[in-house]
Design an enzyme around this catalytic site. Structure first.
Site, PDB file in Angstrom:
ATOM      1  N   LYS A  69       0.859  -1.184   0.000  1.00  0.00           N
ATOM      2  CA  LYS A  69       0.000   0.000   0.000  1.00  0.00           C
ATOM      3  C   LYS A  69       0.892   1.229   0.000  1.00  0.00           C
ATOM      4  O   LYS A  69       1.694   1.415   0.913  1.00  0.00           O
ATOM      5  CB  LYS A  69      -0.898  -0.023   1.230  1.00  0.00           C
ATOM      6  CG  LYS A  69      -1.750   1.231   1.353  1.00  0.00           C
ATOM      7  CD  LYS A  69      -2.762   1.088   2.446  1.00  0.00           C
ATOM      8  CE  LYS A  69      -3.530   2.382   2.633  1.00  0.00           C
ATOM      9  NZ  LYS A  69      -4.534   2.258   3.686  1.00  0.00           N
ATOM     10  N   LYS A  88      -2.145  -1.433  -3.947  1.00  0.00           N
ATOM     11  CA  LYS A  88      -3.033  -0.268  -3.865  1.00  0.00           C
ATOM     12  C   LYS A  88      -2.231   1.014  -3.899  1.00  0.00           C
ATOM     13  O   LYS A  88      -1.244   1.102  -3.168  1.00  0.00           O
ATOM     14  CB  LYS A  88      -3.788  -0.372  -2.544  1.00  0.00           C
ATOM     15  CG  LYS A  88      -4.722   0.767  -2.246  1.00  0.00           C
ATOM     16  CD  LYS A  88      -5.331   0.526  -0.928  1.00  0.00           C
ATOM     17  CE  LYS A  88      -6.047   1.784  -0.505  1.00  0.00           C
ATOM     18  NZ  LYS A  88      -6.353   1.764   0.886  1.00  0.00           N
TER      19      LYS A  88
END
Ligand code: PBG
Length: 323
Positions: free
Chosen positions: A196, A249
């Site tokens: 992330k 992400k």
């Protein structure tokens, strides 16, 4: 004989049927996960201004939206909670009567087949908006682990099929796996937000989840956008700690990361097409600068082509309606 005019790639592009026959990647509704934002109250439905078509809803609205999604063939939802009160430690995140816990129980009662994934993080629940507890101005990694584990166990107890830690603390997958197993939830899966990135594309989400940090930013725990080797190390660590599937992400700015994670691990890879990626295309479409449906299909297909097995998308319902 090795090139033009004998070789003409356009021969197989002449008609829709020919193009369909040789298309390498197919995206289906089965690949999609719909995010939903749960708020306290009854019959609450508040549109998120920066995300057209996305609402904050109370538990009843979450059930209605999930029913609609399931009827369209979407296999899974991802729940985010926005509590009535926030505090230093985010204690509403593990409350038995918390918004997410209540939503999970209702969803499993009404739609037992639907896969329910819960986001595990403290940022929506802390008064300071950071993803863990603070020690001075820094997020205290090790003190946060126990709280995340508590939250994950409370989601599992409510009936969540998959818990998805998005906090980026070191060691959280192991801590959560251990706590789930001890509490009797060995069958609850972990989808870890393994890679992330500290991204500029989370802005609209922070409106939807009311989770913008009150000071500073998240670069002390989320990943630097320049790093792909580190993303692979993060992914391997999470797999070693017991992650069943891993997330990259955002999605479109990190297609190379998705590709490498899939190729190097073979694990189920989920990509999150995040709020800012969605909002950027929606804003351009509103001005007539892009065709929303065509841009949606191309964006989501690219993520699949890069190697994602699953895609979290605010467009899940729109996509499902067009196929
Ligand atoms: C953190 C979390 C975030 C998103 C999902 N989980 C925001 C952040 O890290 O600030 C972003 C999702 C999106 O932008 O759509 N709990």
């Amino acid at each position: 004989m090795s090139g033009f005019p004998v070789i003409r790639p356009r021969r197989l592009r002449r008609t829709p049927a020919l193009r369909t026959m040789v298309r390498e990647t197919a995206l289906t509704t089965d690949d999609l996960v719909l995010p939903l934002f749960v708020v306290p109250g009854e019959a609450v439905r508040r549109p998120v201004a920066s995300m057209p078509g996305v609402d904050q809803t109370s538990v009843d609205g979450v059930v209605r939206d999930a029913e609609g999604a399931a009827a369209l063939g979407i296999p899974a939802v991802l729940l985010f909670g926005v509590p009535a009160e926030k505090d230093e430690t985010g204690s509403r995140s593990w409350a038995e009567d918390g918004v997410v816990q209540r939503a999970v129980r209702e969803l499993k009662r009404e739609l037992p087949e639907l896969v329910v994934i819960t986001d595990v993080c403290l940022c929506e629940y802390t008064s300071h908006g950071h993803c863990g507890v603070l020690a001075g101005a820094e997020v205290d990694n090790d003190a946060t682990l126990e709280l995340l584990a508590r939250q994950a166990v409370s989601h599992a107890r409510a009936g969540a099929d998959i818990v998805a830690p998005s906090d980026m603390m070191d060691g959280r997958v192991g801590a959560i796996r251990c706590a789930l197993d001890e509490a009797g939830f060995a069958a609850t899966a972990i989808l870890s937000y393994a890679a992330k990135f500290a991204s500029a594309f989370y802005g609209p989400f922070r409106d939807a989840a009311e989770s913008a940090p009150a000071f500073g930013d998240r670069r002390g725990y989320q990943m630097d956008p320049g790093n792909v080797e580190e993303a692979l190390r993060e992914v391997r660590l999470d797999i070693a700690e017991g992650a069943d599937a891993v997330m990259v992400k955002p999605a479109l700015p990190y297609l190379d990361v998705i590709h490498r994670v899939k190729r190097d691990t073979g694990y189920p890879v989920c990509a999150y097409h995040v709020s800012g990626e969605f909002a950027a295309i929606m804003a351009a479409a509103e001005r007539g600068w892009l065709d929303e449906a065509a841009a949606m299909r191309e964006a989501l297909l690219s993520i699949k082509r890069a190697g994602a097995d699953l895609i979290v998308s605010y467009w899940a319902r729109q996509f499902a309606r067009t196929v």
